[in-house]
Design a protein around this motif. Structure first.
Motif, PDB file in Angstrom:
ATOM      1  N   ALA A 122      14.643  96.250  27.354  1.00  0.00           N
ATOM      2  CA  ALA A 122      14.249  95.454  26.183  1.00  0.00           C
ATOM      3  C   ALA A 122      15.471  94.807  25.535  1.00  0.00           C
ATOM      4  O   ALA A 122      15.410  93.641  25.119  1.00  0.00           O
ATOM      5  N   ILE A 123      16.589  95.526  25.465  1.00  0.00           N
ATOM      6  CA  ILE A 123      17.812  94.957  24.894  1.00  0.00           C
ATOM      7  C   ILE A 123      18.275  93.765  25.735  1.00  0.00           C
ATOM      8  O   ILE A 123      18.667  92.731  25.193  1.00  0.00           O
ATOM      9  N   ALA A 124      18.244  93.904  27.048  1.00  0.00           N
ATOM     10  CA  ALA A 124      18.675  92.808  27.923  1.00  0.00           C
ATOM     11  C   ALA A 124      17.774  91.585  27.735  1.00  0.00           C
ATOM     12  O   ALA A 124      18.271  90.455  27.653  1.00  0.00           O
ATOM     13  N   LEU A 125      16.464  91.801  27.636  1.00  0.00           N
ATOM     14  CA  LEU A 125      15.535  90.690  27.388  1.00  0.00           C
ATOM     15  C   LEU A 125      15.843  90.010  26.057  1.00  0.00           C
ATOM     16  O   LEU A 125      15.909  88.781  25.966  1.00  0.00           O
ATOM     17  N   TYR A 126      16.017  90.816  25.046  1.00  0.00           N
ATOM     18  CA  TYR A 126      16.287  90.314  23.704  1.00  0.00           C
ATOM     19  C   TYR A 126      17.602  89.545  23.662  1.00  0.00           C
ATOM     20  O   TYR A 126      17.683  88.453  23.082  1.00  0.00           O
ATOM     21  N   ALA A 127      18.635  90.091  24.284  1.00  0.00           N
ATOM     22  CA  ALA A 127      19.932  89.419  24.324  1.00  0.00           C
ATOM     23  C   ALA A 127      19.804  88.057  25.005  1.00  0.00           C
ATOM     24  O   ALA A 127      20.345  87.062  24.516  1.00  0.00           O
ATOM     25  N   ASN A 128      19.077  88.022  26.111  1.00  0.00           N
ATOM     26  CA  ASN A 128      18.876  86.750  26.815  1.00  0.00           C
ATOM     27  C   ASN A 128      18.159  85.731  25.932  1.00  0.00           C
ATOM     28  O   ASN A 128      18.529  84.555  25.913  1.00  0.00           O
ATOM     29  N   GLU A 129      17.145  86.170  25.209  1.00  0.00           N
ATOM     30  CA  GLU A 129      16.412  85.268  24.317  1.00  0.00           C
ATOM     31  C   GLU A 129      17.298  84.760  23.186  1.00  0.00           C
ATOM     32  O   GLU A 129      17.264  83.575  22.849  1.00  0.00           O
ATOM     33  N   CYS A 130      18.079  85.645  22.601  1.00  0.00           N
ATOM     34  CA  CYS A 130      18.954  85.249  21.492  1.00  0.00           C
ATOM     35  C   CYS A 130      20.039  84.275  21.951  1.00  0.00           C
ATOM     36  O   CYS A 130      20.408  83.363  21.212  1.00  0.00           O
ATOM     37  N   LEU A 131      20.532  84.471  23.158  1.00  0.00           N
ATOM     38  CA  LEU A 131      21.647  83.662  23.653  1.00  0.00           C
ATOM     39  C   LEU A 131      21.221  82.370  24.329  1.00  0.00           C
ATOM     40  O   LEU A 131      22.041  81.464  24.492  1.00  0.00           O
ATOM     41  N   ALA A 132      19.956  82.268  24.715  1.00  0.00           N
ATOM     42  CA  ALA A 132      19.494  81.100  25.475  1.00  0.00           C
ATOM     43  C   ALA A 132      19.860  79.762  24.823  1.00  0.00           C
ATOM     44  O   ALA A 132      20.372  78.865  25.508  1.00  0.00           O
ATOM     45  N   PRO A 133      19.655  79.577  23.503  1.00  0.00           N
ATOM     46  CA  PRO A 133      20.015  78.284  22.908  1.00  0.00           C
ATOM     47  C   PRO A 133      21.520  77.981  22.995  1.00  0.00           C
ATOM     48  O   PRO A 133      21.912  76.847  23.239  1.00  0.00           O
ATOM     49  N   LEU A 134      22.351  79.009  22.820  1.00  0.00           N
ATOM     50  CA  LEU A 134      23.796  78.791  22.884  1.00  0.00           C
ATOM     51  C   LEU A 134      24.255  78.496  24.307  1.00  0.00           C
ATOM     52  O   LEU A 134      25.078  77.610  24.533  1.00  0.00           O
TER      53      LEU A 134
END
Length: 187
Positions: free
Chosen positions: A60-72
């Motif tokens: 879940a952390i990896a998914l969340y990190a990917n979502e948070c970082l996608a725009p950057l």
């Protein structure tokens, strides 16, 4: 009645429900049985995808990190004409998303500092190669003259965390402080 779903869809559903429960009840108070009930499946199905609650949490952390970082990451991979255009896009994306992330409340909840640090490490490790590549590309274009893009990117990524995570600052203040430091480093 049993509903069959694609494995990646099911894993995502389990992870989303787990994070929702972690937010509501806390990580320690949430069991795999609770998660299975929220997904409307038997606990064995959750264990079919994840060996433990901690493995599920890491996913879940990896998914969340990917979502948070996608725009950057998307911004870092675009072709811009100037460094200032990159700065403007990154600041706008940060301000638009800061504090509005899907699991923000869980990771910023009092008592969840360890979970937040784990997320911070995952996010920093994921974004650092993109920043390094970004600096190297701008070096090739002649927009920067950074001798060691790897060290500069590490300093930027790991150095910005205390500012970005300072909830006493507004998103605008965070962005201004971080960008002023990045501009000094990339001179």
């Amino acid at each position: 009645m049993r509903i069959s779903k694609e494995p990646e869809v099911r894993k995502r559903e389990i992870a989303d429900n787990a994070m929702r429960l972690f937010c509501e009840k806390g990580y320690e108070a949430t069991s795999m049985k609770d998660i299975a009930k929220a997904v409307n499946v038997v606990p064995g199905l959750c264990y079919n995808y994840f060996k433990s609650k901690y493995e599920l949490y890491e996913f879940a952390i990896a998914l969340y990190a990917n979502e948070c970082l996608a725009p950057l990451i998307e911004i870092l991979q675009t072709e811009e004409e100037s460094l200032d255009a990159f700065y403007e896009k990154i600041v706008a994306a940060f301000i638009r998303n800061d504090g509005k992330e899907k699991y923000h409340d869980f990771f910023h909840k009092d008592g969840n500092q360890l979970f937040h640090k784990q997320l911070e490490i995952v996010m920093n490790d994921k974004i650092q190669p993109y920043i390094e590549n970004f600096i190297a590309c701008l070096n090739k274009k002649g927009q920067l003259k950074v001798e060691d893009p790897k060290s500069a990117s590490r300093f930027i990524v790991y150095g910005q965390s205390p500012i970005v995570n300072d909830d006493t600052l507004t998103p605008e203040e965070k962005a201004e402080k971080v960008m002023s430091m990045i501009k000094l480093i990339l001179k």
